[in-house]
Design a protein around this motif. Structure first.
Motif, short mmCIF file in Angstrom:
data_model
loop_
_atom_site.label_atom_id
_atom_site.label_comp_id
_atom_site.label_asym_id
_atom_site.label_seq_id
_atom_site.Cartn_x
_atom_site.Cartn_y
_atom_site.Cartn_z
N HIS A 54 6.63 7.25 6.40
CA HIS A 54 7.37 8.59 6.58
C HIS A 54 6.36 9.70 6.60
O HIS A 54 5.77 9.56 7.18
N ARG A 58 0.58 8.98 3.61
CA ARG A 58 0.65 8.34 2.67
C ARG A 58 0.15 6.65 2.64
O ARG A 58 -0.37 6.51 3.52
N ASN A 59 0.64 6.28 1.69
CA ASN A 59 -0.47 4.80 1.73
C ASN A 59 0.81 3.72 2.12
O ASN A 59 1.53 3.62 1.86
N TYR A 60 0.41 2.57 2.83
CA TYR A 60 1.07 1.78 3.35
C TYR A 60 0.47 0.49 2.94
O TYR A 60 -1.05 0.53 3.25
N ARG A 108 -4.10 3.66 5.01
CA ARG A 108 -3.26 5.14 4.47
C ARG A 108 -3.86 6.08 5.88
O ARG A 108 -5.07 6.28 6.18
N CYS A 110 -1.39 8.89 8.10
CA CYS A 110 -0.54 10.10 8.80
C CYS A 110 0.17 10.21 9.49
O CYS A 110 0.19 9.75 10.68
#
Length: 148
Positions: A54, A58-60, A108, A110
């Protein structure tokens, strides 16, 4: 005429004995379970399916399962996420007492500094029995994140 016993043969035998003793002295001692083929993969696993990379930060999530040896006093799983370039983009740690032995954790990172493609989630499992520490790498998890 006097007969002399050859000196070379006893010196050669002594040299072989001394070299053998030296090799045995300097050889590293293998751990008790080294011959059994035990790997850390039997104690910890990670899981992650394919997904979307994304925009923004974000957290994955990823899943893990730890089944430490019964005699382990404490344990830890360190995880490292690398992208298709081999660049480590995130890391995480799961510790006995701070996390369950089976669950979900997250990285996390970017999109701005990450490329889509194939990712590798590596894990290093460590446990202690008394004052003895044992560690090693588990089987890596591979997955893909495609651009949004």
């Amino acid at each position: 005429m006097t007969t002399h016993q050859p000196v070379l043969r006893p010196l050669l035998a002594l040299a072989v004995v001394l070299i053998g003793a030296l090799v045995l002295t300097l050889a590293p001692l293998a751990p008790a379970d080294a011959g059994k083929g035990k790997a850390m993969a039997e104690y910890a696993q990670t899981f992650r399916g394919n997904g979307t990379l994304h925009e923004g930060c974000r957290n994955y999530r990823y899943k893990y399962k730890i089944t430490p040896p019964e005699d382990a006093d404490t344990w830890a799983l360190e995880t490292f996420l690398t992208d298709r370039r081999g660049t480590t983009i995130a890391s995480d740690g799961i510790l006995k007492g701070a996390a369950k032995a089976k669950g979900t954790s997250r990285f996390r990172f970017c999109r701005e500094n990450t490329v889509p493609g194939r990712f590798k989630l590596r894990g290093k499992f460590t446990y202690k029995v008394g004052f003895d520490t044992f560690d090693g790498w588990i089987e890596p998890t591979f997955f893909r994140l495609r651009a949004q």
